[in-house]
Design a protein around this motif. Structure first.
Motif, PDB file in Angstrom:
ATOM      1  N   ASP A   1       0.533  -1.428   0.286  1.00  0.00           N
ATOM      2  CA  ASP A   1       0.193  -0.030   0.083  1.00  0.00           C
ATOM      3  C   ASP A   1       1.025   1.733   0.001  1.00  0.00           C
ATOM      4  OD1 ASP A   1      -2.688  -1.527   0.033  1.00  0.00           O
ATOM      5  OD2 ASP A   1      -2.261  -1.318   1.883  1.00  0.00           O
ATOM      6  N   ASP A   2       2.444   0.624  -0.075  1.00  0.00           N
ATOM      7  CA  ASP A   2       2.725   2.407   0.024  1.00  0.00           C
ATOM      8  C   ASP A   2       2.840   2.732  -1.484  1.00  0.00           C
ATOM      9  OD1 ASP A   2       3.735   1.737   2.779  1.00  0.00           O
ATOM     10  OD2 ASP A   2       5.595   0.648   2.260  1.00  0.00           O
ATOM     11  N   ARG A   3       3.361   4.184  -1.315  1.00  0.00           N
ATOM     12  CA  ARG A   3       3.508   5.055  -2.698  1.00  0.00           C
ATOM     13  C   ARG A   3       4.971   5.736  -2.619  1.00  0.00           C
ATOM     14  NH1 ARG A   3      -0.449   5.241  -6.665  1.00  0.00           N
ATOM     15  NH2 ARG A   3       1.644   7.033  -7.741  1.00  0.00           N
TER      16      ARG A   3
ATOM     17  N   GLY B   1      17.018   2.210 -11.321  1.00  0.00           N
ATOM     18  CA  GLY B   1      16.574   1.063 -11.758  1.00  0.00           C
ATOM     19  C   GLY B   1      16.289   0.286 -10.778  1.00  0.00           C
ATOM     20  N   LYS B   2      17.026   1.142  -9.097  1.00  0.00           N
ATOM     21  CA  LYS B   2      16.356  -0.048  -8.511  1.00  0.00           C
ATOM     22  C   LYS B   2      14.886   0.337  -8.052  1.00  0.00           C
ATOM     23  CE  LYS B   2      20.698   0.032  -5.796  1.00  0.00           C
ATOM     24  NZ  LYS B   2      21.150   0.162  -4.315  1.00  0.00           N
ATOM     25  N   LEU B   3      14.044   1.331  -8.364  1.00  0.00           N
ATOM     26  CA  LEU B   3      12.868   1.889  -8.226  1.00  0.00           C
ATOM     27  C   LEU B   3      11.287   1.292  -8.747  1.00  0.00           C
ATOM     28  CD1 LEU B   3      12.715   5.239  -6.770  1.00  0.00           C
ATOM     29  CD2 LEU B   3      12.006   3.279  -5.655  1.00  0.00           C
TER      30      LEU B   3
ATOM     31  N   ILE C   1       4.300   4.757  -7.921  1.00  0.00           N
ATOM     32  CA  ILE C   1       4.989   5.849  -7.682  1.00  0.00           C
ATOM     33  C   ILE C   1       5.434   7.494  -8.549  1.00  0.00           C
ATOM     34  CG2 ILE C   1       7.953   5.818  -8.093  1.00  0.00           C
ATOM     35  CD1 ILE C   1       8.143   2.838  -8.404  1.00  0.00           C
ATOM     36  N   ASP C   2       5.461   8.171  -7.759  1.00  0.00           N
ATOM     37  CA  ASP C   2       5.339   9.468  -7.878  1.00  0.00           C
ATOM     38  C   ASP C   2       6.735  10.356  -8.192  1.00  0.00           C
ATOM     39  OD1 ASP C   2       2.302   9.133  -7.521  1.00  0.00           O
ATOM     40  OD2 ASP C   2       3.205   9.558  -5.220  1.00  0.00           O
TER      41      ASP C   2
END
Length: 258
Positions: free
Chosen positions: A155-157, A174-176, A186-187
């Motif tokens: 549930d994380d952003r 690249g890791k994200l 991801i914002d």
């Protein structure tokens, strides 16, 4: 009727109903295509189908081809959201057809990203206008280091602050990217581009393999940085920088935790 005659009849039906459709290109070939398809496809499009075909920039013949293809293996192996252009492009008969559909799809995706960026900008401006004294994130709840042992939960952003021509940013991205399936979204906040330069933001996203579908369903959002990092970290954050939003809590996320 003999078995041989019966099987010949089945084979004839399969041949006549096979997706022999092609792009309506200029010249004799287009006329031949229309004639062959008209001879094998008798059902006219419904008003709804006709409207949809026009919305996608496709002819009635092409829409009939798309319908036939979706009745076969393409409809079984592809997600329901696959576009008519993708279906026709995948089953193109030659390079000319494939190139045409690829160009149609590229234009459609670019126009869609433009619309998304325009709406995101309007949304940001509306938030500032309607709630000028409120912050999107409560800075008082911003911790200096992740306090939860689980770096990322479903549930994380993740808020990622980056800029063009930044090797360290690209390495962190690249890791994200490898963990995008583990979070709600991801914002992305792009610094180092002119205010309102959506073309630069779009180019950054394309170069880094961001799927337009992620942007459409807001799994990824594209934003101009516009001083957001300074406001959220009270001037202590430096690009590249990653924040994790978990419920109402926001914390810094370190590269070693990814």
């Amino acid at each position: 009727m003999s078995n041989r005659a019966r099987w010949m009849g089945v084979i004839l039906v399969l041949v006549l109903t096979a997706p022999v459709c092609a792009v309506e290109v200029s010249g004799t070939r287009a006329n031949e295509t229309d004639t062959s398809v008209s001879a094998t496809i008798k059902n006219a499009l419904t008003p709804s189908e006709l409207a949809r075909s026009r919305a996608w920039g496709l002819s009635e013949t092409e829409w009939q081809c798309y319908k036939l293809l979706m009745q076969g293996i393409r409809g079984s192996v592809s997600p329901p959201t696959i576009s008519p252009i993708e279906v026709l492009g995948i089953h193109a008969r030659d390079e000319d057809e494939r190139r045409r559909y690829a160009e149609l799809w590229a234009r459609a995706m670019r126009e869609d990203v433009d619309r998304i960026l325009a709406f995101q900008r309007a949304y940001d401006e509306a938030g500032k206008r309607l709630y000028p004294n409120e912050q999107v994130i409560d800075v008082s709840r911003l911790t200096t280091r992740s306090s939860n042992t689980s770096a990322l939960l479903p549930d994380d952003r993740v808020l990622f602050f980056t800029r063009p021509n930044c090797p360290a940013c690209d390495a962190l991205w690249g890791k994200l990217l490898k963990r995008i399936d583990e979070v709600a979204g991801i914002d992305l906040y792009i610094a180092g581009v002119k205010p309102g330069d959506d073309q630069a933001v779009r180019a950054w996203a394309i170069d880094r393999g961001i799927d337009p579908q992620w942007v459409r369903n807001r799994r990824v959002t594209l934003n101009h940085e516009a001083g957001v990092l300074e406001r959220l970290t009270q001037g202590k954050g430096e690009i590249p920088y990653v924040l994790r939003r978990r419920g109402e809590d926001v914390s810094a996320l370190w590269a070693s935790e990814l």
